[in-house]
Scaffold this active site. Structure first.
Site, PDB file in Angstrom:
ATOM      1  N   ASP A   1      35.545  29.184  22.301  1.00 51.75           N
ATOM      2  CA  ASP A   1      34.132  28.886  22.516  1.00 51.75           C
ATOM      3  C   ASP A   1      33.911  27.383  22.691  1.00 51.75           C
ATOM      4  O   ASP A   1      34.786  26.563  22.393  1.00 51.75           O
ATOM      5  CB  ASP A   1      33.302  29.419  21.336  1.00 51.75           C
ATOM      6  CG  ASP A   1      31.936  29.929  21.761  1.00 51.75           C
ATOM      7  OD1 ASP A   1      31.437  29.487  22.816  1.00 51.75           O
ATOM      8  OD2 ASP A   1      31.353  30.754  21.041  1.00 51.75           O
TER       9      ASP A   1
ATOM     10  N   ASP B   1      26.088  35.216  26.611  1.00 52.31           N
ATOM     11  CA  ASP B   1      25.816  35.664  25.248  1.00 52.31           C
ATOM     12  C   ASP B   1      24.777  36.773  25.222  1.00 52.31           C
ATOM     13  O   ASP B   1      24.584  37.424  24.191  1.00 52.31           O
ATOM     14  CB  ASP B   1      25.319  34.493  24.389  1.00 52.31           C
ATOM     15  CG  ASP B   1      26.445  33.651  23.824  1.00 52.31           C
ATOM     16  OD1 ASP B   1      27.604  34.104  23.851  1.00 52.31           O
ATOM     17  OD2 ASP B   1      26.173  32.532  23.357  1.00 52.31           O
TER      18      ASP B   1
END
Length: 702
Positions: free
Chosen positions: A447, A505
């Site tokens: 990430d 997301d």
């Protein structure tokens, strides 16, 4: 070597003019010209010289692939910089050129003795018909050269009168915007230190009104994960270009004598018949590379929206068992496993398993996951650090900042770790390498949850690439996902060393239909992570049926992000049907040609995948919103072999149309056999659906 080079591949021609001492010029990039005799090509070159007009240069100077202000180019220069404040425009003369044996790749060496610069250009046409272009500049002078920009360009014909680019934000990446290609410069820049949620991904020019299946189109992508710029430019003289490269901040890159800077690759694609053809070239190119994932893309359960930071061995083991029961093949433990990480305020940088949460380490969970026949994955964010961490307290100078007297604005309570600093890089590499050696980790969800804001990004980006490369070399079976607040690092630079991207997301199925549609212009389905979420979307609060959620994820790299222990037995059984369908279809979905229909009703989308031999295809009819018209009417199914007969029928479990109807659709129960040409040009009556529903169709050649 001949003065004209004609490269041909996959329906595309690239014609290069190498006459004279100037940089190579692209005479034609687009539709295949066929096997034209060299003498006829020389005639084309002669016919390409424009007339001079009043108050212009006495002799027109052709624009090379690195446009030069010194040659009369009035637009964005291909190379800009200065030496001790002197900003004389470079003027390069070719000193050597070579075409690799048996290839369609040209290398050109040029010099500017007065400016103390040397230039290398690499330009070619791949088997898939993609143009690849990059440049390298070397400082051959006595003092430092401050490089401000290196921006190669490709010309466009007059027919390219409309532009399509993409923008977006966190949770809504890749939103399209279209407008006329007018005189001047349309410039898209990303100054976020990563590709960016609002990055254009592709800048595309084409004939007015081009669609997925119609109109000539030309598109450019900058394969770089840091700051970058892409532009479309048209001059009053009628010249038009697409150009791009790394965006260098003032003073960011200073070349010492003998030092070289190499630009990112530019990847450019052409479509004679619309965006599907343009996208298909990117897909074929990626699938042909050595590092493309070769194994079947495993059904992946990620724990984030199931447990968030609330890590508990018994809970996670129950979730793992539920995942295995529905057919999951990979289990990924998301954020919250490392020291001090009970929320997103602390812990980044301390990459040690937290003994307070995991008194026996991760081994009990990995043993359970492996015992259930699944791979094990782990979330990391190696480029970041929380100020509230042992690492930041011990080494505050490792935080990336332009000024030692102040930190950049905080984002998600975190800062960036300066990986260009050798000791910081070595620390992170050691921790990740140790985790990978001590645990059976098959997969890292890598990430990157904040922009770099005011910091220079070049050295941070190259250090990140090097870190990924080193870990992959030490652990050859490791797969990495590129995640950056969802889809904020999606580019072909990071995909040289990763195996998929986390597309967004947001896994709200309606939003994902939009996001996946446009991300697919660059990436094939197997590289797009798409998960089935809970009935109510975490990011939007919107409720969707399981069939709509699963049918949306089906066409990518399928996964699950849902607390299955809270799902009903009926929901888990239905999900297992979709998992089984994905596992059956993935050889087709991840090798076939992606097609999208230009349906006139914007509320009804048609997309699918056709096998390479056109023997089988799967289509989705997706009701994005309520339609102005009802019933739905006919839909065309593109991409099939025109003269072959196909048996078309609904495909379970996506065979249950839910809609406001009072009579059945006559052909739905028994299917229908029609030629591919009829299905593409006439189509079939579609079921009338409630909004935010979909159905699947399968076409099998008879």
């Amino acid at each position: 070597m001949e003065d004209l080079l004609h490269f041909r591949a996959a329906g595309t021609s690239l014609l290069l003019d190498m006459s004279g001492a100037g940089l190579p010029r692209v005479v034609h990039w687009g539709a295949d010209l066929g096997a034209v005799a060299p003498g006829r090509l020389a005639g084309l070159l002669a016919s390409d010289v424009p007339q001079t007009v009043p108050n212009a240069l006495d002799e027109p100077v052709p624009m090379g692939v690195l446009p030069q202000q010194s040659a009369g180019w009035p637009g964005t220069p291909g190379l800009s910089g200065h030496r001790a404040g002197r900003t004389a425009a470079p003027a390069f003369t070719v000193r050597g050129r070579a075409v690799e044996n048996g290839s369609r790749r040209l290398t050109v060496e040029a010099v500017d003795p007065d400016g103390g610069l040397a230039l290398t250009l690499e330009l070619g046409l791949t088997d898939a018909g993609l143009v690849r272009l990059r440049a390298a500049v070397t400082n051959t002078g006595d003092g430092p050269y401050h490089l401000d920009g290196l921006t190669p360009a490709l010309p466009l014909p007059a027919q390219a009168t409309e532009l399509l680019d993409l923008t977006g934000r966190h949770l809504r990446e890749r939103a399209p915007q279209r407008h006329a290609f007018t005189l001047g410069t349309h410039l898209r820049e990303s100054r976020r230190g990563r590709t960016g949620s609002d990055a254009t991904l592709l800048l595309t020019a084409g004939e007015a009104g081009f669609g997925f299946r119609s109109g000539e189109v030309w598109g450019l992508h900058v394969a770089w994960s840091g700051n970058h710029r892409t532009l479309a430019e048209r001059t009053p003289a009628g010249q038009a270009v697409l150009a791009g490269g790394e965006l260098l901040l003032p003073g960011e890159l200073r070349l010492a004598p003998g030092a070289t800077y190499r630009s990112p690759w530019l990847h450019a694609s052409y479509g004679r018949h619309g965006l599907d053809e343009l996208a298909g070239r990117f897909h074929r190119e990626l699938r042909a590379r050595d590092g493309h994932p070769a194994s079947a893309r495993p059904v992946t359960l990620n724990t984030w929206e199931a447990v968030y930071f609330d890590h508990d061995l018994a809970t996670l083991e129950r979730l793992a068992r539920a995942a295995a029961e529905v057919g999951a093949e990979r289990f990924v433990l998301d954020d919250g496993w490392f020291r001090g990480r009970r929320n997103d305020h602390a812990g980044l940088g301390d990459w040690y398993v937290d003994p307070a949460v995991w008194p026996d380490g991760l081994r009990p969970l990995t043993d359970t996951v492996r015992g259930l026949g699944m791979q094990f994955g782990l979330w990391v964010e190696p480029e970041m650090v929380n100020p509230d961490s042992d690492l930041a307290r011990a080494h505050p100078d490792w935080i990336l900042a332009d000024s030692p007297s102040r930190l950049p604005p905080a984002s998600r309570h975190q800062q960036v770790l300066d990986l260009a600093r050798p000791e910081a890089y070595a620390c992170v590499r050691e921790r990740l390498d140790t985790l990978l050696r001590e645990h059976p980790i098959d997969y890292l969800k890598w990430d990157h949850n904040r922009d770099l804001v005011d910091a220079a990004a070049h050295h941070q980006t190259t250090a990140t690439y090097r870190l990924m490369d080193e870990l992959r070399a030490r652990h050859p079976q490791l797969e990495i996902e590129s995640c950056a607040s969802g889809g904020a690092r999606v580019d072909l630079g990071v995909l040289e060393r990763t195996d998929r991207v986390w597309t967004s997301d947001c896994i709200d199925a309606l939003e994902r239909q939009h996001i996946q549609r446009w991300t697919g212009l660059l990436l094939p389905p197997e590289l797009l992570g798409a998960h089935v979420g809970a009935p109510v979307a975490h990011t939007t609060g919107r409720r969707h049926t399981l069939d709509f959620r699963a049918g949306t994820a089906l066409f990518c790299h399928f996964g699950i992000e849902w607390d299955l222990t809270a799902a009903s037995a009926a929901e888990r059984a239905r999900l297992a049907e979709w998992v089984a369908l994905y596992r059956t279809l993935r050889p087709l979905l991840h090798s076939g040609t992606v097609v999208r229909g230009d349906h006139p009703d914007p509320a009804l989308w048609v997309h699918g995948v056709v096998a390479q031999d056109a023997g089988r295809a799967v289509f989705a009819l997706v009701q994005i919103a309520t339609s102005v018209q009802s019933p739905a009417g006919r839909v065309r199914l593109p991409g099939l072999e025109p003269d072959a007969d196909y048996r078309l029928s609904p495909l379970a479990p996506g065979d249950r149309p839910e809609g406001p109807v009072s009579s059945p659709l006559p052909w739905w129960e028994r299917g229908v056999t029609l030629p591919g040409r009829v299905l593409a040009e006439v189509g079939v009556q579609a079921p009338t659906l409630f909004p935010e529903r979909l159905v699947l169709l399968e076409a099998v050649r008879q």
